[in-house]
Design a protein around this motif. Sequence first.
Motif: not given
Length: 305
Positions: A255-259
């Motif tokens: 995940f990156e920034n919740g994505e």
Amino acid sequence: MNESIKLDQFEMARPRLLGLAYRLLGSWADAEDAVQDTFLKWQGVEASDIRNPDAWLTTACTNRCLDILKSAGRRRVDYVGPWLPEPLQTETVAGPEESHELAASLTTAFLLLLERLSPKERASYLLREVFGHSYEEVSETLDLSEAACRQLVSRARRTVGKDASRYVPSPERQKALLAAFQEAVSTGSMSSLSTLLSEDIELHTDGGGKVRAALRVLSGRETIEKFLLHVLCKTWPGYELERAEINGRQGLIAFENGEIVAVLSAEFSDDGMARQIFITRNPEKLRILRLRAHHEISNGGLSFN
């Protein structure tokens, strides 16, 4: 047979049809489309014309998948970089005897092996070897003679063989690889990971031309260690890594920034060494994971949880 009974029969068959379609197509989106098309065709047929609902639905779904495979083959000729099937977050819901076989028939490595087969070889092999249909049933589904179906399955067996993708690594071995990978990307040290990689290991990275990824399959432990060190170790430390079962194997969701930006899984040889690592980054193939769908595996079928 009234419409309510027909609907109930279809819903009972849906997980099995999705399981068949996904294995045939390697795409959850295409599998859903194939099953929906089957449902529409099912609605339009007279109940009195259906002698065996399960056989009818299997035939309709298989033939729709074969049609989709024709166009998919043309699309993959122009695909940028290595192609990987869409990853699924799975959970095997079965007894211990069948759970290993069900999981093995969904692994990324096994689905890639199926890509070596012609569409009808793939269909006949799955119907016979994974779903346990008789040759008579396979011949009726594919509208071929039993002798022709036996030849298709025989050729498929020779191609697929007793490949190591059917080997099921212990949970401890899978966890050890994931822990070593996480250590490598967070610290830049390859020492622990290196001891778990086979000499001829392969790395498949699928970006689909939409995000950065290696444009060819990388081979050899030294080559892959360099790629991990100079590429992944510079970007993955910023990701939050969550462990999950991916296509019947333990893997990582990044995940990156919740994505969700990547999914990693691996395949092992029978000596317990990792022989293939798969990283999917193509955003279109991560769509189903972004929906947080959890797929249960039972009797070869796939259903949402």
